[in-house]
Design an enzyme around this catalytic site. Structure first.
Site, PDB file in Angstrom:
ATOM      1  N   ASP A 117       0.834  -1.197   0.000  1.00  0.00           N
ATOM      2  CA  ASP A 117       0.000   0.000   0.000  1.00  0.00           C
ATOM      3  C   ASP A 117       0.876   1.258   0.000  1.00  0.00           C
ATOM      4  OD1 ASP A 117      -2.768   1.099   0.377  1.00  0.00           O
ATOM      5  OD2 ASP A 117      -1.860   1.950   2.171  1.00  0.00           O
TER       6      ASP A 117
ATOM      7  N   GLU B 220       1.451   0.268  -4.918  1.00  0.00           N
ATOM      8  CA  GLU B 220       0.977   1.540  -5.436  1.00  0.00           C
ATOM      9  C   GLU B 220       2.176   2.477  -5.534  1.00  0.00           C
ATOM     10  OE1 GLU B 220      -3.433   2.475  -3.901  1.00  0.00           O
ATOM     11  OE2 GLU B 220      -1.981   2.348  -2.290  1.00  0.00           O
TER      12      GLU B 220
END
Ligand code: CA
Length: 658
Positions: free
Chosen positions: A343, A372
């Protein structure tokens, strides 16, 4: 100046009510791998790192949440900031926490960051023998065979969403065990849960956060919901997914049971990990043991906030880097996890991510790591050293999500009414080409016309995740409903099919949001992180209602798995082997793939995406067979085509065997 301050680690910080300048780089580093609890039936050894403490205590309890302390032990200072204590006798079943004294003040009692077994709501850690958390047959658990990263077809699902609906046919609703139940069906007799995932044919199940997070009160049995991006204890599973959140071993055993069942069904497991911030800031486990150290600071000395969650961790500092590395290695070794989705990976520094990738690949050579490649705000650490998308080529065996193809296909996730290529916006062709070539350098992509990235960022196709929707933002179907309000539902269904056709025929790693294969809706809710089950639950009746879409996606997945030409492993093969047709009408995109480069049984493949609302007739110069004709998978192997009418919003795939 800001950069200078961060790099040498001098910051100002509110410390015991006074502002002090702390030189974190002067803190000693501990290289041992025995932080936390080392348990044997004859003794338990506890070890924490706190170089700023002037005292440290271990406090023991009989319960994970209430009750008076049953023992207090003074810890002894050792070298390199370590505090340790050995408690004789079998401490199994006891709960514990630590507190340290800093600047003459005793800080809060917390479990240590390395806690592996925790009680309800993660407030205290638990002493136990981890071996007793192994389900039957765990020693024989094996991950399914997996070769190249680009072979991965990832399916992103939330534990509770998968089974909580009354039409799931699953007994253990909302629990880890829900996805271990085989033979479950919806009211029309179609498979649900793990059987459905297996039937779809994907390779990797990506689970939204399964580590212990903060937002759900595990003592309540009500219908509380959260995605779980608010980490509390990184090395323990979430208690609300367990049948008993009080006994810390139960959640471990049930999560392992889930992973084992996935493995037995040919599915690999990816964990979503959130090391970029902690749910609590001042009061987090990290901060109560070593104030300030584990987080980056802004120039005022407060917590910087590249995550939009109140703090950002400092992966460049040795003891947080060590923590991330050991935590991920632990999930692989203890739980047999097959990959990680990181993340806000753009918050972490490249050096840390590459070290993690190197050590994880040594442990499990076919592990899959992706993240990400962005942040949710500005970070004090320079862009050039962080694992952001533009630096993907500097990352070693780590992929980034391509928001270029995501928004190229369906329009910006932030501009809700904006359309994309699959919903009729004609100037998106170059963004789609950028996605088809997996952000690898290609002579026919006009980078100036790509929606976001003005140059390729992947060195290899294995560095890119191709997708068009995930848990964040609107589901693909909801986005299409909002951005194309006045069209017939059947036309919109074709857009939906086209969107997923682009994902599944693009180079790189394919990624699907759970339920998109039967047009999942969250009733227009964009950010459903704490929405009720009525919004988030997967409605298994949709599988019956949209069976043709499900069948189509299932067939496309099969086609991708059978044909390596759609998942080439080398940038140079993509650059030379994919040739885009020129001089096509607006909204029509076509390319050929040289199948010989990847050893495909199809020597040549020709793909057409009609992203326009017009029927487009096209002449096929030589004899071709059709695998997909206007969003329908065909099995007419002998069919010889000389011209085709490409329907609005459709995908067609042709091939030649010779
Ligand atoms: Ca929790």
């Amino acid at each position: 100046m800001k950069k200078f301050l961060m790099l040498i680690g001098f910051i100002t910080q509110l410390f015991s009510g006074k502002t002090q300048k702390i030189d974190f780089s002067s803190y000693p580093v501990y290289n041992g791998n025995d932080l936390g609890l080392t348990y044997t039936p004859s003794e338990s050894i506890f070890k924490i790192w706190s170089p700023v403490a002037s005292g440290a205590e271990l406090i023991m309890y009989d319960s994970g949440i209430e009750g008076i302390q049953t023992g207090k032990y003074t810890m002894k200072e050792q070298d390199n900031g370590i505090w340790a204590v050995t408690v004789r006798g079998d401490q199994k079943g006891k709960f514990y926490a630590f507190r340290v004294q800093v600047a003459k003040k005793w800080l809060n009692e917390v479990p240590d960051p390395y806690a592996k077994i925790v009680g309800v709501n993660g407030r205290r850690a638990m002493v136990a023998d981890l071996r007793s958390s192994d389900p039957a047959g765990w020693e024989n658990d094996q991950s399914p065979v997996f070769k190249n990263e680009t072979d991965a077809i990832i399916y992103e699902i939330h534990i509770r969403d998968a089974s909580i609906s009354s039409n799931s046919g699953i007994q253990h609703k909302g629990k880890f065990l829900g996805l271990t139940e085989t033979g479950t069906k919806n009211i029309n007799g179609l498979s649900t849960g793990i059987d459905h995932i297996k039937e779809l044919g994907i390779t990797h199940v990506h689970l939204l956060p399964c580590f212990d997070y903060n937002s759900i009160d595990e003592t309540k049995s009500g219908p509380a919901y959260n995605w779980g991006y608010d980490p509390l204890n990184y090395d323990a599973p979430e208690g609300s997914y367990a049948t008993d959140p009080y006994n810390g071993l139960v959640r471990i055993k049930e999560f392992k049971q889930l992973i084992k069942t996935f493995h037995e069904n040919g599915l690999r497991v990816v964990m979503d990990v959130v090391y970029n911030h902690t749910a609590l800031t001042e009061n987090s486990n990290f901060n109560q043991l070593v104030p300030g150290y584990y987080y980056r600071q802004n120039k005022e000395g407060g917590f910087s906030n590249a995550t939009a969650c109140g703090n950002e961790t400092a992966s460049e500092r040795p003891m947080f880097r060590k923590f991330m590395l050991e935590s991920m290695k632990y999930w692989v070794k203890e739980y047999h996890v097959d990959g990680f989705r990181v993340d806000l990976m753009g918050v972490h520094d490249i050096e840390t991510m590459n070290l993690i990738s190197k050590e994880l690949h040594e442990l499990k050579p076919d592990i899959l790591i992706y993240g990400e490649g962005w942040t949710a705000g500005a970070s004090p650490l320079a862009d050039s050293v962080r694992a952001i998308k533009a630096n993907a080529w500097k990352l070693d065996k780590i992929a980034v999500f391509s928001d270029d193809i995501r928004d190229g296909i369906k329009g910006s996730v932030f501009e809700h009414k904006e359309k994309g290529f699959a919903s009729g916006r004609t100037e998106m062709e170059e963004s789609i080409k950028f996605g088809i070539t997996a952000a690898c350098r290609h002579p026919q992509v006009n980078y100036a016309k790509v929606n976001y990235s003005k140059s390729s960022y992947a060195a290899q196709p294995s560095q890119v995740i191709s997708y068009c929707s995930c848990h964040d933002n609107h589901t693909l179907w909801d986005k299409l409903v909002i951005s194309t309000p006045y069209i017939d539902e059947q036309v919109r269904t074709d857009m939906h099919k086209l969107a997923l056709s682009i994902v599944l025929t693009s180079q790189g790693i394919s990624f699907l949001h759970a339920g998109t294969e039967f047009m999942r809706s969250k009733k227009g809710v964009e950010n459903s992180f704490e929405s009720p089950d009525s919004i988030n639950a997967i409605d298994w009746d949709l599988k019956s209602k949209n069976k043709d879409v499900f069948d189509y996606i299932k067939e496309l997945i099969k086609l991708r798995k059978e044909h390596p030409a759609f998942r080439m492993t080398r940038q140079e093969d993509i650059a030379s082997g994919i040739i885009f047709r020129s001089n096509l009408p607006e909204g029509l995109l076509s390319f050929t793939i040289d199948g010989t480069l990847s050893g495909d049984s199809w020597k040549k493949i020709q793909v057409f995406f009609n992203g326009s609302g017009k029927q487009q007739p096209i002449i096929i110069p030589k004899n071709w067979n059709a695998a997909v004709l206007n969003n329908v998978v065909t099995d007419i192997n002998e069919k010889i085509l000389s011209s085709i009418d490409l329907k609005p919003y459709s995908c067609t795939i042709l091939y030649q065997k010779e």
